[in-house]
Design an enzyme around this catalytic site. Structure first.
Site, PDB file in Angstrom:
ATOM      1  N   HIS A  53      -3.340   4.992  -8.559  1.00  0.00           N
ATOM      2  CA  HIS A  53      -2.964   3.635  -8.185  1.00  0.00           C
ATOM      3  C   HIS A  53      -2.224   2.934  -9.322  1.00  0.00           C
ATOM      4  CE1 HIS A  53      -5.392   2.993  -4.349  1.00  0.00           C
ATOM      5  NE2 HIS A  53      -5.630   4.250  -4.706  1.00  0.00           N
TER       6      HIS A  53
ATOM      7  N   ASP B   3      -3.765  -4.706  -5.562  1.00  0.00           N
ATOM      8  CA  ASP B   3      -4.093  -3.423  -4.933  1.00  0.00           C
ATOM      9  C   ASP B   3      -4.902  -3.631  -3.657  1.00  0.00           C
ATOM     10  OD1 ASP B   3      -4.251  -0.283  -5.866  1.00  0.00           O
ATOM     11  OD2 ASP B   3      -5.971  -0.858  -4.627  1.00  0.00           O
TER      12      ASP B   3
ATOM     13  N   THR C 155      -1.056   1.629  -1.226  1.00  0.00           N
ATOM     14  CA  THR C 155      -0.510   2.822  -1.875  1.00  0.00           C
ATOM     15  C   THR C 155      -0.301   3.986  -0.917  1.00  0.00           C
ATOM     16  OG1 THR C 155      -2.763   3.439  -2.513  1.00  0.00           O
ATOM     17  CG2 THR C 155      -1.448   2.265  -4.147  1.00  0.00           C
TER      18      THR C 155
ATOM     19  N   SER D 113       1.496  13.338  -2.889  1.00  0.00           N
ATOM     20  CA  SER D 113       1.929  14.730  -2.738  1.00  0.00           C
ATOM     21  C   SER D 113       2.788  14.910  -1.491  1.00  0.00           C
ATOM     22  CB  SER D 113       0.713  15.666  -2.680  1.00  0.00           C
ATOM     23  OG  SER D 113       0.026  15.660  -3.911  1.00  0.00           O
TER      24      SER D 113
ATOM     25  N   GLN E 103      -6.925  11.837   3.440  1.00  0.00           N
ATOM     26  CA  GLN E 103      -6.087  13.031   3.545  1.00  0.00           C
ATOM     27  C   GLN E 103      -6.146  13.700   4.910  1.00  0.00           C
ATOM     28  OE1 GLN E 103      -7.510  15.205   0.133  1.00  0.00           O
ATOM     29  NE2 GLN E 103      -6.820  13.594  -1.264  1.00  0.00           N
TER      30      GLN E 103
END
Length: 429
Positions: A16, A81, A103, A324, A344
């Site tokens: 972050h 954030d 993010t 990624s 994910q």
């Protein structure tokens, strides 16, 4: 020329912080009227006790001189954030707007807002979706969403309240800065009924690893173009010995060239990240390294960006962390999904089903499940990845080009960033 002071408050973890710094660099490069301070909190960020310290730090910033005998830049806003929304209170105390920095992507932002809505309004407990065969109609997705791919963090009694508390406050912000670009998630961006600034992909794609990992890069230099499958599971990604052996069997049987970042799990109950093995043979099948000599290379920590940029890499077995995913798109390397934690699982679903930019090894794997993915499934996924289906490869390469154009003068993210800067400056008048 009046300067606008922005205060960035990232979640104090490396991913972050890096993303926040990259956004700050984009803004400063684009408009020299901006001045940005990044405040790094203590990791006890979820505790509102941080607010007095932040307020004191901002007072010092705004009262200091930019240079001798010149006026201080005027405070124009906070960029906070997605996990630090209690800091909206500090922005309110100063009478300036706050913006959320999200993010991850726009689709998972839509999922989070959807889960918060059904939890608060329909009293649905999302943890009940664990191991469920239900399909959900999420407004940010074209396709029905399988509940079994729900992000691990939304199925955790520890993290669910944190996520919901933060999501409830998103609407108080002037807007949400999202690490995506319109061409990648156009449906999700249009579905969100709030002020969204998709300014991504926000990446640090410097190739410093070429100098610091010469042995790895030399090995890649010796491989044919697009021939190597790269396996890497993020800064927190590691497997137990039984799973390591199944991956090894799959790689050996597939006969594809490979570069495998193999990490030792941290001891149970401890926070440190995975580490490198002194001798990976202790967890690999007996004789494995001898049998794959010339075919593959087992390494420890990997300079992921530098490896993905190498022309020898033709596929990426990934945990599907959002950074990624964006890196793989940037370099035009297709992904085989193997999610581990956080959001994910959702990213894997989005890449495989929603965007059709990836193939599946697993979409609902969780690193705390105790499940072992067998070598047949892994080998099948690697073959699907490396056979380079022409239609999928064309889509990946086209999206790679779009990701780069988005940041160029006149591109979608370039224009969104300009709109964001205009709002910062308008708030000074």
């Amino acid at each position: 020329m009046e300067k606008a002071q922005l205060v960035f408050i990232p979640l104090p973890v490396m991913g972050h912080i890096v993303s926040s710094v990259e956004v700050a660099k984009l803004l400063l490069t684009r408009d020299h009227r901006l001045s940005i301070t990044v405040l790094i909190l203590n990791l006890s960020f979820v505790n509102s006790n941080q607010k007095p310290h932040v307020k004191e730090a901002v007072l010092k910033i705004t009262q200091s001189k930019l240079i001798a005998d010149s006026p201080s830049p005027r405070l124009a806003g906070f960029v906070i954030d997605m996990f630090c929304t209690t800091m909206i209170d500090v922005a309110n105390d100063f009478g300036v707007p706050s913006y959320i920095f999200f993010t991850s992507g726009a689709s998972v932002l839509g999922l989070l807002l959807y889960v918060q809505k059904i939890h608060d309004e329909e009293k649905v407990d999302p943890i009940e979706f664990k191991n469920s065969d239900a399909e959900l109609s999420v407004p940010s997705l074209v396709n029905p969403f399988p509940a079994k791919a729900m992000p691990s963090s939304l199925l955790s009694r520890q993290w669910l309240p944190v996520l919901l508390d933060n999501a409830r406050r998103f609407g108080e912000a002037r807007g949400i800065i999202v690490n995506t670009f319109v061409e990648l998630e156009s449906y999700a961006v249009e579905s969100l009924k709030m002020s969204i600034y998709p300014v991504g992909p926000i990446l640090n794609v410097g190739l410093d690893g070429r100098n610091t990992h010469q042995e790895i890069m030399q090995w890649l230099d010796d491989q044919p173009p697009s021939s190597v499958v790269f396996l890497c599971f993020g800064s927190q990604g590691s497997f137990g010995e039984d799973q390591v052996k199944e991956i090894a069997y799959a790689l050996e049987r597939s006969r594809y060239r490979f570069l495998w970042s193999l990490r030792r799990p941290s001891p149970p109950g401890l926070l440190p990240s995975p580490s490198d093995y002194e001798d990976p043979q202790e967890v690999l099948p007996e004789g494995f390294l001898n049998r794959v000599t010339g075919l593959g290379k087992v390494i420890g920590w990997a300079p992921q960006v530098t490896i993905l940029a190498h022309p020898a890499v033709g596929g990426f077995v990934s945990h599907c962390g959002w950074n990624s995913v964006l890196e793989s798109i940037w370099f035009g390397v297709p992904i085989a999904t193997w999610p581990m934690y956080a959001e994910q699982q959702f990213n894997a679903f989005e890449m495989v089903t929603e965007l059709e930019l990836a193939v599946e090894i697993k979409m609902d794997y969780r690193n705390d499940s105790g499940v072992i993915v067998n070598c047949n499934e892994i080998e099948r996924g690697i073959r699907s990845l490396m056979e380079h289906d022409s239609k999928k490869m064309k889509k990946v390469k086209e999206m790679s080009e779009k990701s780069r154009r988005a940041l160029m003068d006149g591109g979608s993210s370039y224009c969104c960033l300009g709109r964001l800067i205009k709002n910062f400056m308008d708030d000074l008048t």
